[in-house]
Design a protein around this motif. Sequence first.
Motif, PDB file in Angstrom:
ATOM      1  N   UNK A   1      -8.968  -6.261  -7.681  1.00  0.00           N
ATOM      2  CA  UNK A   1      -9.381  -7.327  -8.597  1.00  0.00           C
ATOM      3  C   UNK A   1      -8.428  -8.513  -8.591  1.00  0.00           C
ATOM      4  N   UNK A   2      -7.198  -8.324  -8.132  1.00  0.00           N
ATOM      5  CA  UNK A   2      -6.232  -9.430  -8.074  1.00  0.00           C
ATOM      6  C   UNK A   2      -5.949  -9.840  -6.630  1.00  0.00           C
ATOM      7  N   UNK A   3      -6.846  -9.470  -5.715  1.00  0.00           N
ATOM      8  CA  UNK A   3      -6.752  -9.969  -4.344  1.00  0.00           C
ATOM      9  C   UNK A   3      -5.871  -9.177  -3.411  1.00  0.00           C
ATOM     10  N   UNK A   4      -5.661  -7.894  -3.661  1.00  0.00           N
ATOM     11  CA  UNK A   4      -4.845  -7.065  -2.771  1.00  0.00           C
ATOM     12  C   UNK A   4      -5.680  -5.889  -2.259  1.00  0.00           C
ATOM     13  N   UNK A   5      -5.312  -5.411  -1.082  1.00  0.00           N
ATOM     14  CA  UNK A   5      -5.968  -4.259  -0.467  1.00  0.00           C
ATOM     15  C   UNK A   5      -4.899  -3.243  -0.059  1.00  0.00           C
ATOM     16  N   UNK A   6      -5.141  -1.949  -0.263  1.00  0.00           N
ATOM     17  CA  UNK A   6      -4.191  -0.945   0.245  1.00  0.00           C
ATOM     18  C   UNK A   6      -4.267  -0.858   1.760  1.00  0.00           C
ATOM     19  N   UNK A   7      -3.114  -0.643   2.387  1.00  0.00           N
ATOM     20  CA  UNK A   7      -3.079  -0.516   3.853  1.00  0.00           C
ATOM     21  C   UNK A   7      -2.523   0.831   4.293  1.00  0.00           C
TER      22      UNK A   7
END
Length: 320
Positions: free
Chosen positions: A41-47
């Motif tokens: 929701x705040x523009x981050x993705x897990x990698x």
Amino acid sequence: MTEAWSGVGLPPVAAARVAEGRATGTWSSALSTGEFAAIRSVGFEPVGQVMGSAVYHVGRSGRYWGYHDCLYTGGGWNGRGYATAGIALSGNGAPSAGLVEVLDTARRTALGRMSAECTALGGDGVVAAQLTMAPFPAAPNCLEFKVIGTAVRAAGPVRPRRPFTSHLDGQGFAKLVGAGWVPVDLLVGMSVGVRHDDYRTRRQNSAWAANQEIDGWSALVHHVRADARHQLHQQGVGHGGDGVILADSRLRVWEESCIRTSQSSEQTDHIVESTLIGTAIARFVTRPAEPRTLTVMPLNGGGDRLRRRLAQARQSGGFR
């Protein structure tokens, strides 16, 4: 047969895990569904899930064969009472400073290896990092320092100069970013203090003493906690943080035979170890939000009445 590792860069097992993740495009994490949604929701993705560990030998050394030296030189009656023992504090350069230094080095090593995995995965930082310290099996003088978390990457083009590390979970991270703050680094402030049990503390703690404060032990706990807070503050400033969010506060108290007195005297020292874990955070500047406007669509030919009311409100100063 496992591949030899010099200790520089990623361990071979970690390098293989990172390579597999990058090749397949799949990632793993310890995030819950709510944390995953909050981070996105705040523009981050897990990698990917990342970790770092280090096993250190923590033995006794220094003068009198020990880190836990009270520095008490003895003291008898001085005309006004018995001499009071001081506090040998690691933050003031006492022998226990060596113990704090090796523990700090071990933690930094584990954190550095976790950050290296994050960088190898193309991440911008690590959230939900959990730092633990535990005895290494069959090695009583060795401790394993381990930190594990989830690497995340921002969707935008701006990349930090180095990965951030944080204990905040997914929801906490999202709230922090939404409020205009970013995590900087996971920090550990630690202090060890040693105080000889002098005549006054022994008398206050005797079986026949009245209910009362043992002021020497109160002072010991107070000074050690204050020093740990100071160490955490100094680290936060050194890492460019504007503040620190505390994750955990631990206090350990035990006693040992005083190494400056004969064993037959049965005199003891009290040792207090305070550890504070937190995340340094910093403000970031965003573009001011556009002013919100309200569009009104008059119905049933009421446009003229609405315009007159707005004009009257402007003239009277009741509308801006």
